[in-house]
Design an enzyme around this catalytic site. Structure first.
Site, PDB file in Angstrom:
ATOM      1  N   THR A 160       0.811  -1.216   0.000  1.00 39.55           N
ATOM      2  CA  THR A 160       0.000   0.000   0.000  1.00 39.55           C
ATOM      3  C   THR A 160       0.848   1.272   0.000  1.00 39.55           C
ATOM      4  O   THR A 160       0.400   2.325  -0.455  1.00 39.55           O
ATOM      5  CB  THR A 160      -0.925  -0.019   1.240  1.00 39.55           C
ATOM      6  OG1 THR A 160      -1.656  -1.241   1.209  1.00 39.55           O
ATOM      7  CG2 THR A 160      -1.894   1.125   1.244  1.00 39.55           C
ATOM      8  N   SER A 200      -2.571   8.366  -1.779  1.00 39.69           N
ATOM      9  CA  SER A 200      -2.662   9.740  -2.293  1.00 39.69           C
ATOM     10  C   SER A 200      -1.395  10.553  -2.039  1.00 39.69           C
ATOM     11  O   SER A 200      -1.261  11.664  -2.550  1.00 39.69           O
ATOM     12  CB  SER A 200      -3.832  10.484  -1.641  1.00 39.69           C
ATOM     13  OG  SER A 200      -5.033   9.795  -1.786  1.00 39.69           O
ATOM     14  N   HIS A 229      -1.406  14.173   6.043  1.00 41.38           N
ATOM     15  CA  HIS A 229      -2.665  14.660   6.613  1.00 41.38           C
ATOM     16  C   HIS A 229      -2.417  15.537   7.831  1.00 41.38           C
ATOM     17  O   HIS A 229      -1.403  15.399   8.523  1.00 41.38           O
ATOM     18  CB  HIS A 229      -3.559  13.474   6.989  1.00 41.38           C
ATOM     19  CG  HIS A 229      -4.187  12.813   5.794  1.00 41.38           C
ATOM     20  ND1 HIS A 229      -5.072  13.467   4.966  1.00 41.38           N
ATOM     21  CD2 HIS A 229      -4.044  11.562   5.284  1.00 41.38           C
ATOM     22  CE1 HIS A 229      -5.454  12.645   3.998  1.00 41.38           C
ATOM     23  NE2 HIS A 229      -4.839  11.484   4.159  1.00 41.38           N
ATOM     24  N   VAL A 273       7.783 -14.227   4.803  1.00 41.66           N
ATOM     25  CA  VAL A 273       7.757 -14.951   6.078  1.00 41.66           C
ATOM     26  C   VAL A 273       6.590 -15.934   6.019  1.00 41.66           C
ATOM     27  O   VAL A 273       5.443 -15.545   5.784  1.00 41.66           O
ATOM     28  CB  VAL A 273       7.603 -13.964   7.255  1.00 41.66           C
ATOM     29  CG1 VAL A 273       7.342 -14.713   8.558  1.00 41.66           C
ATOM     30  CG2 VAL A 273       8.849 -13.097   7.366  1.00 41.66           C
ATOM     31  N   GLU A 315      -4.237   1.775   8.175  1.00 46.07           N
ATOM     32  CA  GLU A 315      -4.768   2.383   6.949  1.00 46.07           C
ATOM     33  C   GLU A 315      -4.537   3.894   7.059  1.00 46.07           C
ATOM     34  O   GLU A 315      -3.780   4.347   7.916  1.00 46.07           O
ATOM     35  CB  GLU A 315      -6.251   2.018   6.790  1.00 46.07           C
ATOM     36  CG  GLU A 315      -7.081   2.356   8.011  1.00 46.07           C
ATOM     37  CD  GLU A 315      -8.567   2.431   7.713  1.00 46.07           C
ATOM     38  OE1 GLU A 315      -8.930   2.792   6.593  1.00 46.07           O
ATOM     39  OE2 GLU A 315      -9.357   2.170   8.621  1.00 46.07           O
ATOM     40  N   CYS A 368       9.964  10.994 -22.210  1.00 46.16           N
ATOM     41  CA  CYS A 368       8.814  11.712 -21.640  1.00 46.16           C
ATOM     42  C   CYS A 368       9.229  12.525 -20.417  1.00 46.16           C
ATOM     43  O   CYS A 368       8.830  13.665 -20.239  1.00 46.16           O
ATOM     44  CB  CYS A 368       7.713  10.745 -21.226  1.00 46.16           C
ATOM     45  SG  CYS A 368       7.102   9.704 -22.540  1.00 46.16           S
ATOM     46  N   CYS A 408      11.497   3.650 -23.367  1.00 47.97           N
ATOM     47  CA  CYS A 408      12.744   3.494 -22.598  1.00 47.97           C
ATOM     48  C   CYS A 408      12.965   2.106 -22.009  1.00 47.97           C
ATOM     49  O   CYS A 408      14.092   1.777 -21.623  1.00 47.97           O
ATOM     50  CB  CYS A 408      12.809   4.530 -21.477  1.00 47.97           C
ATOM     51  SG  CYS A 408      11.463   4.421 -20.314  1.00 47.97           S
TER      52      CYS A 408
HETATM   53  C1  LIG Z   1      -6.251   4.263  -1.404  1.00 53.65           C
HETATM   54  C2  LIG Z   1      -5.378   4.667  -0.250  1.00 53.65           C
HETATM   55  C3  LIG Z   1      -5.059   6.009  -0.036  1.00 53.65           C
HETATM   56  C4  LIG Z   1      -4.285   6.384   1.054  1.00 53.65           C
HETATM   57  N1  LIG Z   1      -3.905   7.698   1.179  1.00 53.65           N
HETATM   58  C5  LIG Z   1      -3.130   8.059   2.227  1.00 53.65           C
HETATM   59  C6  LIG Z   1      -2.676   9.392   2.341  1.00 53.65           C
HETATM   60  O1  LIG Z   1      -2.880  10.214   1.453  1.00 53.65           O
HETATM   61  N2  LIG Z   1      -1.985   9.736   3.447  1.00 53.65           N
HETATM   62  C7  LIG Z   1      -1.714   8.856   4.440  1.00 53.65           C
HETATM   63  O2  LIG Z   1      -1.145   9.251   5.445  1.00 53.65           O
HETATM   64  N3  LIG Z   1      -2.063   7.547   4.316  1.00 53.65           N
HETATM   65  C8  LIG Z   1      -2.742   7.142   3.225  1.00 53.65           C
HETATM   66  N4  LIG Z   1      -3.095   5.840   3.072  1.00 53.65           N
HETATM   67  C9  LIG Z   1      -2.634   4.873   4.051  1.00 53.65           C
HETATM   68  C10 LIG Z   1      -1.189   4.469   3.834  1.00 53.65           C
HETATM   69  O3  LIG Z   1      -0.925   4.248   2.474  1.00 53.65           O
HETATM   70  C11 LIG Z   1      -0.930   3.177   4.624  1.00 53.65           C
HETATM   71  O4  LIG Z   1      -1.346   3.377   5.945  1.00 53.65           O
HETATM   72  C12 LIG Z   1       0.526   2.800   4.632  1.00 53.65           C
HETATM   73  O5  LIG Z   1       1.068   2.780   3.340  1.00 53.65           O
HETATM   74  C13 LIG Z   1       0.663   1.424   5.278  1.00 53.65           C
HETATM   75  O6  LIG Z   1       2.006   1.072   5.241  1.00 53.65           O
HETATM   76  P1  LIG Z   1       2.440  -0.324   5.795  1.00 53.65           P
HETATM   77  O7  LIG Z   1       3.921  -0.340   5.759  1.00 53.65           O
HETATM   78  O8  LIG Z   1       1.798  -0.553   7.110  1.00 53.65           O
HETATM   79  O9  LIG Z   1       1.806  -1.389   4.806  1.00 53.65           O
HETATM   80  P2  LIG Z   1       2.305  -1.796   3.339  1.00 53.65           P
HETATM   81  O10 LIG Z   1       2.825  -0.657   2.580  1.00 53.65           O
HETATM   82  O11 LIG Z   1       1.222  -2.589   2.713  1.00 53.65           O
HETATM   83  O12 LIG Z   1       3.555  -2.730   3.640  1.00 53.65           O
HETATM   84  C14 LIG Z   1       3.431  -4.038   4.109  1.00 53.65           C
HETATM   85  C15 LIG Z   1       4.519  -4.853   3.454  1.00 53.65           C
HETATM   86  O13 LIG Z   1       4.555  -6.139   4.030  1.00 53.65           O
HETATM   87  C16 LIG Z   1       4.906  -7.061   3.024  1.00 53.65           C
HETATM   88  N5  LIG Z   1       4.470  -8.373   3.474  1.00 53.65           N
HETATM   89  C17 LIG Z   1       3.204  -8.812   3.669  1.00 53.65           C
HETATM   90  N6  LIG Z   1       3.211 -10.078   4.100  1.00 53.65           N
HETATM   91  C18 LIG Z   1       4.501 -10.452   4.192  1.00 53.65           C
HETATM   92  C19 LIG Z   1       5.150 -11.656   4.571  1.00 53.65           C
HETATM   93  N7  LIG Z   1       4.473 -12.732   4.956  1.00 53.65           N
HETATM   94  N8  LIG Z   1       6.503 -11.715   4.537  1.00 53.65           N
HETATM   95  C20 LIG Z   1       7.230 -10.626   4.150  1.00 53.65           C
HETATM   96  N9  LIG Z   1       6.656  -9.453   3.764  1.00 53.65           N
HETATM   97  C21 LIG Z   1       5.320  -9.372   3.793  1.00 53.65           C
HETATM   98  C22 LIG Z   1       4.171  -6.556   1.792  1.00 53.65           C
HETATM   99  O14 LIG Z   1       4.759  -7.012   0.607  1.00 53.65           O
HETATM  100  C23 LIG Z   1       4.285  -5.053   1.962  1.00 53.65           C
HETATM  101  O15 LIG Z   1       5.370  -4.506   1.246  1.00 53.65           O
HETATM  102  C24 LIG Z   1      -3.843   5.415   1.976  1.00 53.65           C
HETATM  103  C25 LIG Z   1      -4.137   4.074   1.751  1.00 53.65           C
HETATM  104  C26 LIG Z   1      -4.877   3.688   0.631  1.00 53.65           C
HETATM  105  C27 LIG Z   1      -5.150   2.251   0.372  1.00 53.65           C
END
Ligand SMILES: Cc1cc2nc3c(=O)[nH]c(=O)nc-3n(C[C@H](O)[C@H](O)[C@H](O)COP(=O)(O)OP(=O)(O)OC[C@H]3O[C@@H](n4cnc5c(N)ncnc54)[C@H](O)[C@@H]3O)c2cc1C
Length: 487
Positions: A42, A47, A51, A172, A344, A409, A449
Site C-alpha cells: 500500500t 494519495s 494529513h 515470512v 490504513e 517523456c 525506454c
Molecule cells: C487508497 C489509499 C489512499 C491512502 N492515502 C493516504 C494518504 O494520502 N496519506 C496517508 O497518510 N495515508 C494514506 N493511506 C494509508 C497508507 O498508504 C498506509 O497506511 C501505509 O502505506 C501502510 O504502510 P504499511 O507499511 O503498514 O503497509 P504496506 O505498505 O502494505 O507494507 C506491508 C509490506 O509487508 C509485506 N508483506 C506482507 N506479508 C509479508 C510476509 N508474509 N513476509 C514478508 N513481507 C510481507 C508486503 O509485501 C508489503 O510490502 C492510503 C491508503 C490507501 C489504500
C-alpha cells in the site's frame, strides 16, 4: 542461523520508518519483505498526502499519530531529502448541510490540535482555485504532499546504510516462539530474532495467526486512482476534497496535486475479498472521472494517462461504518511480538510517529545504546529535467552519461537510471528504476525506454536477461533469447 535483535516483517513505510529509527541504536535489525523492493504494498499506492489530523476521532491513536507524524515531516524530509510541499487542502461544501459538516471537521481538528483552520466562502476558494466553485471551503494549511514510495525508499536505504539488513523477495511463512525469542521461517530459510515486529500491512492477520488466534478480521478495501498527464498540473494548486462520506470511513474522491506534477483523481472505496487484488476496472475509472468532474467541471477529457489501486487494511466491515482505530501493541499472549494492525490512512503520515512509539515499546526489552557512527545520505537532489542548462552542462562534462536521455517523456538520463539501479537495497526491477528515477512514468509509460533500461541492466549491472523483472518476484519479462549469438 542468523540471529537478530529485531526482525521486522514488511518493508512498507511503517516497517521502513521503524528500521530507520532502530538504525540509530546498536542493534542488529533485519527487514523481511516478500516483494522485490520496499514499498511493494500500500505504501506505493496511496494519495501521498501528509494529513493534518482533521479526520480522525479525537483521542484515537489515528489522531494522535497523525498529528505527531505531521509535525515530524519537515525535519525528516529535510534530513533525508524526501520531497515535501505544504500545498494545503480545501474541503469544499456545496450546500448548507455540507457547511455544517465543515464546521464539524473544523471542531474535530481543533480538538486534535490542528492549527490555523479556517472556513472561507466560495468566492475566497475561487480566488485561490479558479476551477473550483462551491458555497464554502474549510482551508487546512498544514496538509501537504510527499512522494510515498520515495519516502519509503529514503527510510529503507538510510537504514541499510546504517547496518539494517534487508531481505527482499523473502516472504515470512512461519513463526515459532522459543525461549530466547522467535524462529522465523521464510522462503530463504530460517532466522532467529529476540523480538518480531509485524508490519505486514493488509497481511497483518496472517502473521498474527502464525503464533496465536487473531482476535480481529481484516476487511480489505480497494481504492482506485486515475493519473493525469503533467501538462494539466496548473488545474489546481492545493488539494480539493469533498465532505467525507461518514458511512464508509473514507475521505471520498478528491483531486490531489502530486510532487511530480501529475494530478490524482480518487480513490474509490470498494470492499473486496482478495487483499492482493490491486486491479483497476473500466467501470470504476469512469465513475472516478465523473465524480471528479462534479468537483472540477473543467477537467479535460483524455487527460488521464494511467490508473492504479491500493488496498486499505480496514479492521471494521462496511456495515459497521468501516472505521476502526490503529492497533499498535505488544501481544499479551506472545511477549516480544509487536503487532501493527489496521494501519490504513493516515498511516503514511503517522509512520514516523509510529516508529518512535515502537522504539519506546522495545526499550522495555532491548538495550537501546545510541550508535555513534550513524550517518545519513540524502536522496539524489535535482533531476536532470529540472536543471538549468549550465547545471546540465556541468554534469555532462563530468560524466557523459548525464547527456544520454533514456526516458524521453520525463527526460531521465542514463546516469540517473544507473544511480537508481545501484541502490543499497539491491533492488533491481524495472519498478525499482521507475520509483527512484521516474523513467517509465510519462505519457508513453515505458514504451520507448524499457528496452534501454533492460540493456543497462544487462550491460552495466551484469544481470542475466532471464532474471529481469517488471516489479515482483514472479514478473519476469523474458524467457530467453529467440536467437542465440553465434559462437
Ligand atoms: C487508497 C489509499 C489512499 C491512502 N492515502 C493516504 C494518504 O494520502 N496519506 C496517508 O497518510 N495515508 C494514506 N493511506 C494509508 C497508507 O498508504 C498506509 O497506511 C501505509 O502505506 C501502510 O504502510 P504499511 O507499511 O503498514 O503497509 P504496506 O505498505 O502494505 O507494507 C506491508 C509490506 O509487508 C509485506 N508483506 C506482507 N506479508 C509479508 C510476509 N508474509 N513476509 C514478508 N513481507 C510481507 C508486503 O509485501 C508489503 O510490502 C492510503 C491508503 C490507501 C489504500
Amino acid at each position: 542461523m542468523n540471529n537478530y535483535h529485531v526482525a521486522i516483517i514488511g518493508g512498507g513505510v511503517t516497517g521502513c520508518a521503524i528500521a530507520w529509527e532502530l538504525s540509530k541504536y546498536e542493534l542488529d535489525v533485519a527487514v523481511f519483505e516478500s516483494g522485490s523492493d520496499v514499498a511493494s504494498g500500500t505504501s506505493k499506492a496511496n494519495s501521498g498526502v501528509v494529513h493534518s489530523g482533521i479526520n480522525s476521532a479525537p483521542s484515537s491513536l489515528k489522531a494522535r499519530f497523525c498529528v505527531e507524524g505531521n509535525g515530524m515531516f519537515d525535519a525528516l524530509c529535510e534530513e533525508l531529502g524526501i520531497p515535501l510541499d505544504w500545498v494545503g487542502k480545501f474541503v469544499i461544501a456545496k450546500n448548507d448541510n455540507e457547511i455544517r459538516e465543515l464546521e464539524r471537521l473544523r471542531d474535530i481538528g481543533i480538538r486534535n490540535g490542528v492549527p490555523d483552520l479556517e472556513i472561507v466562502d466560495g468566492e475566497e476558494v475561487g480566488r485561490k482555485e479558479r476551477n473550483i466553485s462551491c458555497r464554502a471551503g474549510l482551508w487546512v494549511p498544514t496538509a501537504g504532499i510527499t512522494l510515498p514510495y520515495k519516502m519509503t525508499i529514503a527510510l529503507a536505504e538510510n537504514a541499510a546504510l546504517n547496518g539494517v539488513v534487508f531481505f527482499l523477495e523473502t516472504g515470512v511463512s512461519g513463526l515459532r516462539k522459543v525461549e530466547e525469542g522467535f524462529v522465523i521461517g521464510t522462503t530463504r530459510g530460517e532466522f532467529r530474532a529476540t523480538t518480531v515486529i509485524n508490519a505486514a500491512g493488509v497481511s497483518c492477520r496472517e502473521i498474527v495467526a502464525m503464533v496465536e488466534e487473531p482476535n480481529f478480521q481484516v476487511y480489505p478495501c480497494r481504492g482506485e486512482y486515475l493519473v493525469l498527464d503533467r501538462k494539466y498540473a496548473s488545474l489546481i494548486h492545493s488539494m480539493i476534497y469533498p465532505v467525507p462520506d461518514r458511512e464508509l470511513g473514507v475521505l471520498g474522491v478528491h483531486i490531489t496535486p502530486t510532487i511530480e506534477g501529475n494530478i490524482l483523481l480518487g480513490p474509490s472505496a470498494e470492499f473486496i475479498d482478495d487483499p492482493q487484488d490491486k486491479g483497476t476496472t473500466g467501470d470504476m475509472m469512469r465513475t472516478l472521472f465523473r465524480e471528479a468532474k462534479e468537483i472540477m467541471p473543467a477537467l479535460p477529457e483524455r487527460s488521464v494517462i494511467a490508473a492504479y489501486s491500493g488496498i486499505r487494511c480496514k479492521l471494521a466491515p462496511p456495515e459497521e461504518g468501516g472505521w476502526a482505530d490503529f492497533r499498535i501493541e505488544e501481544s499479551s499472549q506472545v511477549p516480544g511480538m509487536i503487532n501493527l494492525l489496521g494501519i490504513e490512512s493516515p498511516g503514511l503520515t503517522a509512520a514516523p510517529a509510529i516508529a518512535r512509539e515502537v522504539t519506546r515499546l522495545l526499550s522495555g526489552t532491548l538495550p537501546l545504546e545510541p550508535w555513534e557512527d550513524h550517518e545519513v545520505r540524502k536522496l539524489p537532489g535535482k533531476r536532470f529535467a529540472d536543471m538549468s542548462m549550465a547545471e546540465r552542462a556541468a554534469r555532462i562534462n563530468k560524466d557523459e552519461r548525464w547527456g544520454r536521455v533514456v526516458c524521453r517523456c520525463e527526460h531521465v538520463t542514463e546516469a540517473e537510471v544507473l544511480s537508481a539501479l545501484d541502490n543499497p537495497l539491491g533492488a533491481r526491477t524495472l519498478s525499482s528504476v521507475k520509483y527512484r528515477s521516474r523513467a517509465r512514468t510519462g505519457r508513453c509509460q515505458g514504451g520507448f525506454c524499457t528496452q534501454h533500461i533492460v540493456r543497462m541492466m544487462e550491460g552495466d549491472m551484469g544481470m542475466n536477461i532471464a532474471d529481469i523483472k517488471l516489479k515482483s518476484p514472479g514478473s519476469k519479462l523474458f524467457h530467453g533469447r529467440t536467437r542465440r549469438d553465434r559462437e
